[in-house]
Design a protein around this motif. Structure first.
Motif, PDB file in Angstrom:
ATOM      1  N   ASN A 290      18.280  26.520 -42.987  1.00 20.84           N
ATOM      2  CA  ASN A 290      17.116  27.060 -42.268  1.00 20.84           C
ATOM      3  C   ASN A 290      15.970  27.507 -43.163  1.00 20.84           C
ATOM      4  N   GLN A 292      12.482  27.943 -44.571  1.00 22.71           N
ATOM      5  CA  GLN A 292      11.201  27.749 -43.866  1.00 22.71           C
ATOM      6  C   GLN A 292      10.401  26.636 -44.501  1.00 22.71           C
TER       7      GLN A 292
ATOM      8  N   ASN D 290      23.707  27.806 -31.975  1.00 28.64           N
ATOM      9  CA  ASN D 290      22.366  28.081 -31.470  1.00 28.64           C
ATOM     10  C   ASN D 290      22.348  28.863 -30.176  1.00 28.64           C
ATOM     11  N   GLN D 292      21.410  31.494 -27.583  1.00 26.66           N
ATOM     12  CA  GLN D 292      20.203  32.318 -27.526  1.00 26.66           C
ATOM     13  C   GLN D 292      20.547  33.790 -27.658  1.00 26.66           C
ATOM     14  N   LEU D 297      22.966  38.572 -34.799  1.00 29.33           N
ATOM     15  CA  LEU D 297      22.042  37.717 -35.539  1.00 29.33           C
ATOM     16  C   LEU D 297      20.720  38.442 -35.794  1.00 29.33           C
ATOM     17  N   ASP D 298      20.401  39.375 -34.868  1.00 24.91           N
ATOM     18  CA  ASP D 298      19.143  40.088 -35.052  1.00 24.91           C
ATOM     19  C   ASP D 298      19.319  41.360 -35.859  1.00 24.91           C
TER      20      ASP D 298
ATOM     21  N   ASN E 290      22.006  31.379 -38.485  1.00 25.57           N
ATOM     22  CA  ASN E 290      20.774  31.693 -37.772  1.00 25.57           C
ATOM     23  C   ASN E 290      20.380  33.158 -37.805  1.00 25.57           C
ATOM     24  N   PHE E 291      20.746  33.880 -38.838  1.00 28.40           N
ATOM     25  CA  PHE E 291      20.333  35.287 -38.900  1.00 28.40           C
ATOM     26  C   PHE E 291      18.805  35.377 -38.949  1.00 28.40           C
ATOM     27  N   GLN E 292      18.295  36.326 -38.172  1.00 29.08           N
ATOM     28  CA  GLN E 292      16.829  36.442 -38.122  1.00 29.08           C
ATOM     29  C   GLN E 292      16.299  36.946 -39.444  1.00 29.08           C
ATOM     30  N   LYS E 293      17.057  37.845 -40.018  1.00 32.66           N
ATOM     31  CA  LYS E 293      16.620  38.362 -41.306  1.00 32.66           C
ATOM     32  C   LYS E 293      17.537  37.788 -42.361  1.00 32.66           C
ATOM     33  N   ASP E 298      12.714  32.444 -46.560  1.00 37.41           N
ATOM     34  CA  ASP E 298      11.262  32.309 -46.495  1.00 37.41           C
ATOM     35  C   ASP E 298      10.645  32.074 -47.864  1.00 37.41           C
TER      36      ASP E 298
END
Lengths: 327, 327, 327, 327, 327
Positions: A290, A292, D290, D292, D297-298, E290-293, E298
């Motif tokens: 993933n 970016q 994936n 939602q 994950l957040d 898929n961790f957001q952080k 990035d």
């Protein structure tokens, strides 16, 4: 004194007259007459029968004891005025374990034969019938009668070898069809039976050899040719059993080899699949990251480039395996 | 001079009178009288006992030395006026290692028997009791007494064979139930014991054969039949031990084969799982790549097409395995 | 003529007087006198010594040549008025290879013994000391002296067997602790040594047997009992070596079996892990695909359903392995 | 009649005069004179040579036929007034296969020796030179000359054994360095050569034994000691060859064991890697799904929790392997 | 009385006149005349032929029975005035199984030879033709004729050995080219044939040995040399067969070893691929979560850092394998 046991007593008098079922108590004069011939066959005798026997023949207590007990090993013991022998016969009746052996104990002298057994023996019955039809056989001597009995017993061995032969063929066929565990058990069963037969056939042959060489005074000069013939038969049986043992050893080796062959085949398939799939999976995993900023991911033809790369990798792998001879 | 050791001395005088526990010092006249019969049994003798023995019998120093030491191998040595023999017996007492052998050293002459041992031997005790009840046995000769002792010792071997037989059956059963490491250790233990027994039974048989053939002058003509009988028993024991050795060899081979069989089974399962899962994982990985332009990902039925493709691939794989005979 | 070599010459004259270190030149009269006794021991002789020897004894050139060279195989050669023998002894000195054998060549006649060797032999030295303390031993004959020497040599074999026994126990213990490569090397080393000992012990026993049977005229009737005793000892040594050989064979088999066992264990762990992980990975891969329309992904409990499915799959797999007996 | 073939004829007349290269036609008187000594050596004879030989000696056609053909197996045939023997020698010339054997056929009588061969034999040439320098050797008898030839031939065997010894050491060293396929081929080659040598050495020894025992009338009493010596040498060679055979068997076993060892090592590495990586991959795959709504994950520290979990899993795995003894 | 069977009767009268195809009814005078020579060869005789034979020769019924039946094992039976023998020959006709043996039964006396067989035997036909061209051979005695027949039969064995030799070479070559299942089957086939030949050659050699030693009175003193020669040939054949058996054993071992070698190779490739790919896949999986952080995702150079890490991991792995010697 006699009970209702299936004892058969055949007497051929000096003057050629033939008697059946003489009682024990009346046997002494015939046994004492060198010109008479006596054949006594005891099936499942009890102590009383042995006592009656002893009154007439005065056999050695050790020999009588050997009759009682199941002694498992063919032998010949010389007690001076008579010899004691032990043989083992097969009956091969349908529906029975073909290897169940029947022990035949016997006393042989110049004018009488006493056979003792604890189970049916076709060979004894056949010779009894022959003697009753033609008492002349008994006249030729108890050693001739004994040869007839043993000859029939050895014939049954050949029948058994015939069966073993067919079975062995079947086992070998099934072995090459697939090295399964049931085939292994079959081979081991087969081995056990051949070994058991060998253990009996060996000493039996040795005894026949002694007789054929003339070591046993109870066997007439002219009859020895016939015992030599039985000895030859037993030699052939021993040869066959040795051959079976070799075949079984080879079958065991073949089993192991085929098993290794199959493990090898399985390893090959696993290796081919894994060796092709793992690099391809790595590629897909790579573009699944993933980040970016990932160069190429925004290229509209990127996906096709990856597919192409995957085909190339798979092709190289396949070419490698072909060169290794694994395909 | 005599200490309180458990020495048993049985004497049958020429006139038939029976004496117990004669002191060593009074033995000489009986030993010198060919019509008398003497049986001396020494349990755990010390040097003083040997000295007392020597005063009466003048045995060869080498034979005395063999009595002291643990010589492990049956033998028969002819010293002219007497023979020295060594045998090994089993006691099979409950709670003991059934293979712990007791060495029996003995001197046999025409009118005396001296037995020496360093542990209990049931067979000796049994015959002693029999002789005390019926001194007639001793009258028939020290060789007859010795036969009685040896015959009992050999009977104990059969008891042991019986036990081994049951154990072997158990081992084979457990082997087919699962080729575990403890079964291997059991087989190896079994082998060690059979080998130890073989090593003793072989020379013992050889000695009995010599006696049965009449090589030993101390054994009377009439008693030799009985020794031949013991020889026959030892032959059967040797046959059984050979059979066990073969079975153990087969058991080891079977163990290896079953182990290979299991490795093969495990490989098969691993291969089947890996061969089905890896291609499917590749497919999922493929559609997990993050290319921006990825044909089909926006197709609403794409996911179903992929599921279908995965089922097809798995089906092909399973068909392949079925054809290979792995399922 | 004599140099400063460690040659020991012991002479017992006819009249019982004992002489030490007689020069070679003065030996002839003693050798020619059947009532005298001569023992010459040569340590590392050179050609001059052999020449001096020849002047007195006139040995056959072939026997002298055998003394020079290292002949490795025990033997006995009859040259009429004397016999030539070769034996091998062990010294078992600390810090030496316990299997380094010392060859002892010797000439034995009715009134003299000549021993030749190229290394220390404790057994020779011990008997020399005994003879010097008590010349009576020499008076009883050179065959008695030779027996004393050989008896000591054979005793050293037993010491070696003792050591081998302890070592074998150690090897077996380490083997079951882990089938490592160093254990394999130990087993192979052990085998090599037992084989070397066997190769020497076999002919040595054969020679003792010949002597015990009375084939060698140089050995007196009464001394033969003692050689028979040595023969018995060598028989026991041969039995032990055979037992070791069997044990080594079994150890090799066990090694292979334990190795297979471990490969099997490793395969099992690999299979269990792979068989559980691969399907679970497939599931996670499946839901990692980037299809835009993917039923269930928007279901808030979808993730829990997947976790549940994964637990079910893992549970099924574990149950399968338990049924297979792999857990 | 004689062609230019390299035939050497040495004659020692009754009066001690020595002749070289007597023509065939002049040989008869010497052969007929028991006091004369004749040694004829034929190298690659043709039919004409055999015819000339026959005119003088009248050998049996079967023996002549054996000279023609390559008979591969040592033997001794007694034809009454002479014996026919076949031996095999080695030449060990540089740059030749050291095992290429040369067959030596010979006829030995009391006053002549005829040797026939189809290749160079150093031992023959060496003895010829010795005889020409010192004809006295020939005077002592053709059996003495023959011993000299055979003694040299056997010496060459020892040279070969020396070479084999070095080679065996090399093979064993390379074996432990790595069980590669070329080492296997080397072992098999070595085995083939030792087997070939054994097949020749065995009958050769048997013949020497017959001669040493005095079964051959052509060998004088005094010369037999020398043949017994050759017999001893051949016994030692046979011992060495047996030892090599054992070593080769051990080497094969070791090869297999080392190979299994390596397969085991490879499996171990594969298992360790796979067993650690697969669970970790499952974890990463899990969080790559994936969904939602995917709890965690957040979470900003989720990624660190996962990394921590992965380390824990890897640690548990490593601890498990350490306990299993795989690390 | 005679039917149209291919019976050949050759008679050489006392006065040297040679007769062919004398009818059975006219044979008696020739058989009774010690100066005449008779050779009767029966091919596929029926009962009537045996009856005719019996009228003239009065053979023992056991011997006649042995002619009927297929007895598989060479033997020699002495019946006083004649001996009965059984041998086995090969024909090696093109397009036939080269191992199909033809049994030859025969009766040998001082002035007649009767051969009986149930199939073609080239050796018989060849000798018949020779005798018809030169009846002198028959004059020299039936034992000389028999030697000629047996000599030819043994020659055919050598032809077979020649073929086996070539075949063995082919098998070994194919074995090293690839340890496939068809090579295994070839080896096993080869083994079966060698074993069958061994089983016949062994007793045949034993019989020739008896004859060569002079145990058979029907063989003249002078002819025995020739039988000894046949015995030597059979010894060489036995040597060759032993050598083949050893080679086959080695071939089986080699097969297993090569197979293990290949399994080992396959394992190595699988391990290398899996060990490199699995860690790399883990890395890609890690960054596919898929961790957001997710620190680093990035980072514009993150992708390159990961590629670098993957190369490092792969490099370490490759170095490890090189050190292990797997590359």
């Amino acid at each position: 004194m006699r009970k209702n046991v299936p004892t058969t007593i055949l007497v051929l008098q000096n003057d050629g007259s033939f008697l059946r079922d003489v009682p024990f108590s009346g046997l002494a004069p015939f046994v004492g007459d060198p010109g008479a011939r006596v054949w006594i066959d005891l099936l499942e005798p009890e102590m009383a029968d042995y006592d009656a026997l002893q009154e007439v023949f005065h056999f050695h207590p050790l020999a009588i004891e050997d009759c009682h007990s199941n002694i498992q090993r063919p032998k010949i013991d010389d007690y001076g005025s008579y010899v004691f022998m032990t043989f083992h016969g097969l009956n091969l009746a349908e529906g029975k374990d073909p290897l169940e052996m029947v022990e035949l104990d016997l006393f042989l002298s110049t004018n009488y034969l006493v056979t003792v057994r604890y189970d049916r023996l076709y060979s004894i019955r056949e010779v009894q019938e022959r003697v009753q039809k033609n008492p002349e056989i008994l006249h030729r001597g108890p050693d001739v009668v004994l040869h007839a009995v043993i000859d029939r017993m050895v014939d049954y061995y050949f029948d058994l070898l015939q069966r073993l032969d067919e079975e062995m063929d079947g086992v070998e066929e099934r072995l090459f069809a697939g090295a399964t565990r049931s085939v292994l058990q079959e081979i081991l069963d087969f081995k056990r039976r051949v070994m058991a037969l060998r253990r009996v056939a060996g000493p039996q042959r040795e005894i026949m050899n002694q007789i054929a060489r003339g070591d046993c005074r109870m066997i007439q000069e002219g009859t020895r040719y016939y015992y030599r013939d039985v000895h030859d038969h037993l030699l052939r049986i021993a040869d066959s059993l040795d051959a079976y043992r070799d075949m079984i050893g080879t079958a065991m080796d073949t089993y192991m080899t085929l098993l290794s062959n199959r493990t090898n085949d399985i390893m090959k398939v696993l290796s081919i699949i894994a060796t092709i799939m793992l690099p391809l999976s790595l590629i897909t995993g790579f573009f699944g990251m993933n980040f970016q900023k990932f160069p190429g991911l925004d290229n509209p033809y990127g996906i096709w480039a990856v597919v192409g790369a995957m085909l190339v990798v798979a092709g190289i792998m396949l070419a490698y395996f072909r060169r290794k001879g694994w395909l």
